[in-house]
Design a protein around this motif. Structure first.
Motif, PDB file in Angstrom:
ATOM      1  N   UNK A 104      -7.337  -9.671  -4.793  1.00  0.00           N
ATOM      2  CA  UNK A 104      -7.320  -8.593  -5.794  1.00  0.00           C
ATOM      3  C   UNK A 104      -6.345  -7.507  -5.344  1.00  0.00           C
ATOM      4  N   UNK A 105      -5.761  -6.766  -6.284  1.00  0.00           N
ATOM      5  CA  UNK A 105      -4.804  -5.722  -5.900  1.00  0.00           C
ATOM      6  C   UNK A 105      -5.416  -4.719  -4.933  1.00  0.00           C
ATOM      7  N   UNK A 106      -4.644  -4.379  -3.895  1.00  0.00           N
ATOM      8  CA  UNK A 106      -5.090  -3.416  -2.890  1.00  0.00           C
ATOM      9  C   UNK A 106      -4.348  -2.095  -3.051  1.00  0.00           C
ATOM     10  N   UNK A 107      -3.017  -2.133  -2.915  1.00  0.00           N
ATOM     11  CA  UNK A 107      -2.192  -0.939  -3.044  1.00  0.00           C
ATOM     12  C   UNK A 107      -1.004  -1.228  -3.943  1.00  0.00           C
ATOM     13  N   UNK A 108      -0.409  -0.167  -4.474  1.00  0.00           N
ATOM     14  CA  UNK A 108       0.779  -0.349  -5.319  1.00  0.00           C
ATOM     15  C   UNK A 108       1.676   0.865  -5.171  1.00  0.00           C
ATOM     16  N   UNK A 109       2.941   0.686  -5.548  1.00  0.00           N
ATOM     17  CA  UNK A 109       3.887   1.790  -5.501  1.00  0.00           C
ATOM     18  C   UNK A 109       4.083   2.335  -4.104  1.00  0.00           C
ATOM     19  N   UNK A 110       4.090   3.665  -4.001  1.00  0.00           N
ATOM     20  CA  UNK A 110       4.311   4.322  -2.714  1.00  0.00           C
ATOM     21  C   UNK A 110       3.146   4.151  -1.752  1.00  0.00           C
ATOM     22  N   UNK A 111       1.986   3.754  -2.265  1.00  0.00           N
ATOM     23  CA  UNK A 111       0.802   3.638  -1.425  1.00  0.00           C
ATOM     24  C   UNK A 111       0.831   2.356  -0.583  1.00  0.00           C
ATOM     25  N   UNK A 155       1.594  -8.852 -14.159  1.00  0.00           N
ATOM     26  CA  UNK A 155       0.496  -8.353 -14.987  1.00  0.00           C
ATOM     27  C   UNK A 155      -0.389  -7.385 -14.200  1.00  0.00           C
ATOM     28  N   UNK A 156      -0.716  -7.732 -12.949  1.00  0.00           N
ATOM     29  CA  UNK A 156      -1.536  -6.850 -12.118  1.00  0.00           C
ATOM     30  C   UNK A 156      -0.837  -5.509 -11.881  1.00  0.00           C
ATOM     31  N   UNK A 157       0.463  -5.564 -11.636  1.00  0.00           N
ATOM     32  CA  UNK A 157       1.215  -4.331 -11.394  1.00  0.00           C
ATOM     33  C   UNK A 157       1.275  -3.471 -12.662  1.00  0.00           C
ATOM     34  N   UNK A 158       1.553  -4.111 -13.797  1.00  0.00           N
ATOM     35  CA  UNK A 158       1.622  -3.365 -15.051  1.00  0.00           C
ATOM     36  C   UNK A 158       0.272  -2.745 -15.412  1.00  0.00           C
ATOM     37  N   UNK A 159      -0.813  -3.417 -15.053  1.00  0.00           N
ATOM     38  CA  UNK A 159      -2.142  -2.848 -15.324  1.00  0.00           C
ATOM     39  C   UNK A 159      -2.335  -1.549 -14.540  1.00  0.00           C
ATOM     40  N   UNK A 160      -1.906  -1.536 -13.283  1.00  0.00           N
ATOM     41  CA  UNK A 160      -2.032  -0.325 -12.470  1.00  0.00           C
ATOM     42  C   UNK A 160      -1.168   0.802 -13.026  1.00  0.00           C
ATOM     43  N   UNK A 161       0.040   0.439 -13.454  1.00  0.00           N
ATOM     44  CA  UNK A 161       0.928   1.421 -14.091  1.00  0.00           C
ATOM     45  C   UNK A 161       0.299   1.955 -15.380  1.00  0.00           C
ATOM     46  N   UNK A 162      -0.241   1.050 -16.172  1.00  0.00           N
ATOM     47  CA  UNK A 162      -0.813   1.420 -17.462  1.00  0.00           C
ATOM     48  C   UNK A 162      -2.041   2.309 -17.282  1.00  0.00           C
TER      49      UNK A 162
END
Length: 349
Positions: A104-111, A155-162
């Motif tokens: 499952x997604x843990x971190x994204x972007x600068x994190x 899709x997982x990344x776009x969900x976090x962005x959204x």
């Protein structure tokens, strides 16, 4: 950077006249798409309260803007992306990077941490006809490890962005009820299959069904055309050229008002500068030593390159640059001393 250049032919000499009109920041596409869509929707007689969201999903970085389709149509460009390392949390773009833990997604972007196994450049894999198997080999390896497809990761990344975008909208409209329209940019050179995968990924991310795909350079060209026309810098018959030099693709469309535009480009964006820089460092320190250095230290070095050398290099009278690579052995003859590698401009070699 997006650079708009008009070219018009003189009736007497038939020579082309070219000059730089405008430099777009990396974050310009999403707001400009919004402006264009405002005009389209107004022409369709849409006057109810709705919010239009522009998402510029890039190979290396992404950006989002939104605006209420009301009287002022003030554009809100999100520049408060989560960044635990930033002293000034005001950045128009967020890295298109995501890491996982237990599937499952843990971190994204600068994190995303230096020790995280993270996806970068996964967007390239949405286009099956790319020719950079070696470049994206680490991405494919990580996909197999987490048992996901490139479309799943996007899709997982776009969900976090959204989700972050919706939270941002609610800060300004906490009690309001509104409709949503979403504009998602795609490279102009992409195949229909790649565009379809992008659309499917967006819908799987929970983004509402009314999604409009707009090519990145077309959005930039339309925005610049409108802006410069308002300033009386263009006249009927002028041709208009925009170079969209992004992280993964570079495309140059030529637009003439009222006519279709031509486009040429390829997968040769700034991400491949990163690949070339890594090869240069491997040659400088030796491939074996480079691979033996901790991955977190190599990632830290690439941050120095990404936010320092690559953005400061001009090609004219540049000073010597340097990057830190902790763990590299001293080699004064090659400019390597105390974990620091000196990078000299080509003109000084």
């Amino acid at each position: 950077m997006k650079v708009g250049v008009p070219a018009s032919a003189s009736s007497s000499s038939k020579r082309q006249r070219c000059h730089i009109l405008h430099k777009f920041s990396y974050s310009s596409i999403a707001p400009q798409v919004n402006q264009q869509l405002h005009r389209e929707f107004s022409g369709m007689g849409i006057h109810s309260f709705e919010i239009i969201v522009g998402i510029d999903f890039g190979t290396t970085h992404s950006g989002v803007s939104w605006a209420a389709n009301g009287a002022s149509k003030t554009i809100r460009l999100i520049n408060t992306w989560p960044d635990p390392q930033a002293q000034n949390a005001s950045k128009e773009k967020v890295p298109s990077s995501i890491s996982y833990q237990n599937g499952v997604p843990k971190n994204w972007g600068y994190v995303v941490g230096l020790n995280d196994e993270s996806f970068r450049w996964v967007k390239i894999l949405l286009e099956e006809n790319h020719k950079y198997a070696t470049t994206v080999a680490p991405v494919n390896t990580l996909l197999r490890k987490v048992e996901k497809t490139a479309q799943d990761v996007v899709s997982d990344y776009l969900k976090l962005i959204w989700d972050y975008t919706i939270d941002d909208i609610k800060k300004f409209h906490p009690e309001d009820t509104f409709d949503l329209r979403v504009i998602l940019t795609v490279p102009a050179i992409w195949s229909a299959a790649a565009k379809d995968k992008t659309l499917r990924a967006a819908k799987s991310a929970g983004i509402p069904g009314r999604i409009k795909l707009v090519t990145e350079p077309e959005a930039a060209a339309l925005a610049t055309l409108k802006e410069k026309a308002d300033e009386n810098q263009l006249k009927v018959g002028d041709a208009f050229v925009v170079c969209d030099a992004g992280g993964g693709t570079v495309v140059g469309p030529k637009l003439r008002p009222g006519l279709d535009y031509l486009r040429r480009g390829g997968l040769c964006g700034s991400a491949f500068l990163d690949v070339a820089f890594i090869k240069h460092i491997e040659t400088l320190v030796g491939a074996t030593q480079y691979q033996d250095i901790k991955e977190s230290n190599r990632k830290r070095m690439m941050k120095d390159f990404e936010f320092g050398i690559k953005r400061c290099f001009s090609g004219k009278n540049d000073p010597d640059f340097s990057v830190e690579l902790i763990g590299v052995k001293d080699d004064p003859g090659s400019g390597i001393v105390d974990d620091t590698i000196v990078i000299k401009p080509l003109s000084s070699l």
